[in-house]
Enzyme design. Structure first.
Site, PDB file in Angstrom:
ATOM      1  N   GLY A 129       0.708  -1.361  -0.141  1.00 55.37           N
ATOM      2  CA  GLY A 129      -0.001   0.023   0.089  1.00 55.37           C
ATOM      3  C   GLY A 129       0.823   1.412   0.005  1.00 55.37           C
ATOM      4  O   GLY A 129       0.177   2.428  -0.199  1.00 55.37           O
ATOM      5  N   LEU A 130       2.094   1.044   0.119  1.00 57.77           N
ATOM      6  CA  LEU A 130       3.016   2.352   0.117  1.00 57.77           C
ATOM      7  C   LEU A 130       3.837   2.327  -0.806  1.00 57.77           C
ATOM      8  O   LEU A 130       4.969   3.325  -1.083  1.00 57.77           O
ATOM      9  CB  LEU A 130       3.589   2.297   1.559  1.00 57.77           C
ATOM     10  CG  LEU A 130       2.973   2.578   2.773  1.00 57.77           C
ATOM     11  CD1 LEU A 130       3.458   2.406   3.945  1.00 57.77           C
ATOM     12  CD2 LEU A 130       2.086   3.800   2.692  1.00 57.77           C
ATOM     13  N   SER A 133       7.236  -2.047  -3.190  1.00 57.33           N
ATOM     14  CA  SER A 133       7.930  -2.790  -4.231  1.00 57.33           C
ATOM     15  C   SER A 133       8.659  -1.916  -5.199  1.00 57.33           C
ATOM     16  O   SER A 133       9.685  -2.213  -5.599  1.00 57.33           O
ATOM     17  CB  SER A 133       6.931  -3.541  -5.158  1.00 57.33           C
ATOM     18  OG  SER A 133       6.181  -4.742  -4.208  1.00 57.33           O
ATOM     19  N   ALA A 135       9.797   0.907  -4.559  1.00 59.77           N
ATOM     20  CA  ALA A 135      10.847   1.571  -3.926  1.00 59.77           C
ATOM     21  C   ALA A 135      12.276   0.746  -3.962  1.00 59.77           C
ATOM     22  O   ALA A 135      13.380   0.992  -3.960  1.00 59.77           O
ATOM     23  CB  ALA A 135      10.621   1.711  -2.449  1.00 59.77           C
ATOM     24  N   ASP A 177       3.771   5.101  -8.131  1.00 56.94           N
ATOM     25  CA  ASP A 177       4.809   4.471  -7.105  1.00 56.94           C
ATOM     26  C   ASP A 177       6.046   5.003  -7.363  1.00 56.94           C
ATOM     27  O   ASP A 177       6.912   5.429  -6.361  1.00 56.94           O
ATOM     28  CB  ASP A 177       4.820   3.015  -7.208  1.00 56.94           C
ATOM     29  CG  ASP A 177       3.286   2.278  -6.252  1.00 56.94           C
ATOM     30  OD1 ASP A 177       2.458   3.475  -6.191  1.00 56.94           O
ATOM     31  OD2 ASP A 177       2.927   1.386  -6.360  1.00 56.94           O
TER      32      ASP A 177
END
Length: 407
Positions: A129-130, A133, A135, A177
């Site tokens: 959710g952040l 992956s 990153a 992302d």
């Protein structure tokens, strides 16, 4: 996240596991991101917003003496080992897939890689959710580029990291992302136009009152691949196909971002109910992004937060993502004292919710929010937790004294 302590631990691990002297270790930090507005529309070329947070992926590394990549993780067992010339195919969720994908993406774009690396990687909160992956992919790209003397811009790394996920791993996502992790700046809202891959940094006005980011984890741990994520992307494309055909533009790629507002208004009645809800989410979310940017520029955190909450409601009712624990968590957060607004962080199939809160209220809300969630989801309470975060700069290399060097 105490980056200095994490660096010391990783450098010790790099020495003990890979034989690299501590003074030789290099570090790259790739932060996680939140998306206050722009939920689930980046893959349809909609505008989205992002902020990096002060937690993320830290990779300690050094050049290898050969063309081999050797990696260890503090969070997952085993060693990942492969050659630059043959990284191999994805291994069904193996934690080294993003490193293999990074090598593939760079060589695919014509970058010459002569040096491998050895490294140890770690990052909290793999629940999802952040953008964790993405990153991970960013960290590997930057490390491989550095040991090979490549000068790759942050914008180019956005596209390389997307290639890892879409071409190598088969996840049909957009550039939210990667952009959030690479391009963000502290106390700024990052506005990303996914149709042009351009971005704008919008500072928080001086008149804006103090604020923090509250992240509440549900306790669910289910992988994104294998959920309805790719199915929702396909449904958006199906809605776009119907609308574009009705508008006489069948040659266009079926993406809702290609559909003009006037065409949607004219032909939306042609959509079956399920696809109509997907399109309604897209076009209403685009408008929320536009309105939210204006509220942010004015320092209107209450107005911005109300749009975040509306985005969360549309994710549930129109995009039909999420699951009951995440919906419960969202409802708990919205009702919290001092919360400007809240929504799922990610698709809501697992992971967490995020809220924008008044800075003075943030610390007081951690325990009360956890208790309220535990009353609704007692089975998950032991794994659930709430943390206060701040906005941060994007991915960067860190020197030995922790001085950042931008990507």
């Amino acid at each position: 996240m105490d980056i200095e302590s994490a660096k010391q631990r990783l450098s010790c691990e790099l020495q003990s596991r890979q034989g690299v002297p501590r003074y030789s270790a290099k570090f790259v930090f790739a932060p996680y991101r939140i998306c206050p507005l722009g939920a689930h529309i980046d893959h349809q070329l909609g505008p989205v917003t992002a902020m990096a947070i002060d937690h993320g992926i830290l990779l300690a590394y050094a050049p290898s003496a050969d063309r081999e990549v050797r990696l260890r993780s503090l969070d997952y067992p085993g060693e990942v080992r492969f050659g630059l010339d043959s990284p191999g195919e994805p291994l069904a969720g193996d934690w080294g897939d993003y490193a293999r994908g990074a090598v593939r993406a760079l060589t695919k774009c014509g970058h010459k890689l002569n040096h491998g690396l050895v490294g140890v990687i770690s990052g909290p909160w793999s629940e999802g959710g952040l953008g964790s992956s993405a990153a991970v992919g960013v960290a590997y790209l930057m490390a491989i580029e550095e040991v090979n003397g490549l000068n790759v811009t942050a914008v180019s790394n956005v596209m390389l990291d997307q290639d890892i996920e879409t071409d190598y791993l088969g996840l049909r996502n957009g550039i939210l992302d990667q952009s959030g992790s690479l391009l963000s700046r502290k106390n700024h809202l990052t506005l990303i136009d996914c149709s042009t891959a351009s971005h704008e940094m919008i500072p928080a006005p001086d008149s804006t009152s103090s604020w923090s980011i509250l992240i509440a984890f549900s306790g669910l741990n289910k992988a994104l691949v294998g959920t309805n994520y790719n199915r929702r992307v396909a449904e958006c494309a199906a809605a776009a196909r119907i609308l574009l055909d009705a508008a006489g533009r069948s040659e266009e790629t079926p993406l809702l971002g290609r559909v003009r507002d006037i065409e949607y208004a004219k032909y939306k009645e042609k959509l079956p109910a399920e696809l109509a809800r997907r399109a309604e989410h897209f076009f209403s979310e685009v408008e929320r992004v536009r309105s939210g940017v204006e509220a942010w520029k004015k320092g209107d955190l209450h107005g911005f937060g109300e749009l975040m909450t509306a985005s969360g409601a549309s994710s549930i009712s129109n995009y039909e993502c999420g699951c009951q624990p995440l919906i419960d968590l969202y409802e708990v957060m919205v009702q919290g004292d001092g919360v400007y607004g809240a929504r799922f962080s990610g698709a809501g199939f697992r992971g967490c919710c995020v809220a924008l809160v008044g800075g003075a209220k943030a610390a007081d809300m951690v325990d009360s929010m956890h208790r309220a969630y535990a009353e609704r989801q007692p089975e998950l309470a032991a794994k659930a937790f709430v943390v206060v975060c701040e906005s941060d700069d994007g991915a960067r290399w860190l020197s030995e004294d922790n001085t950042p060097s931008a990507a």
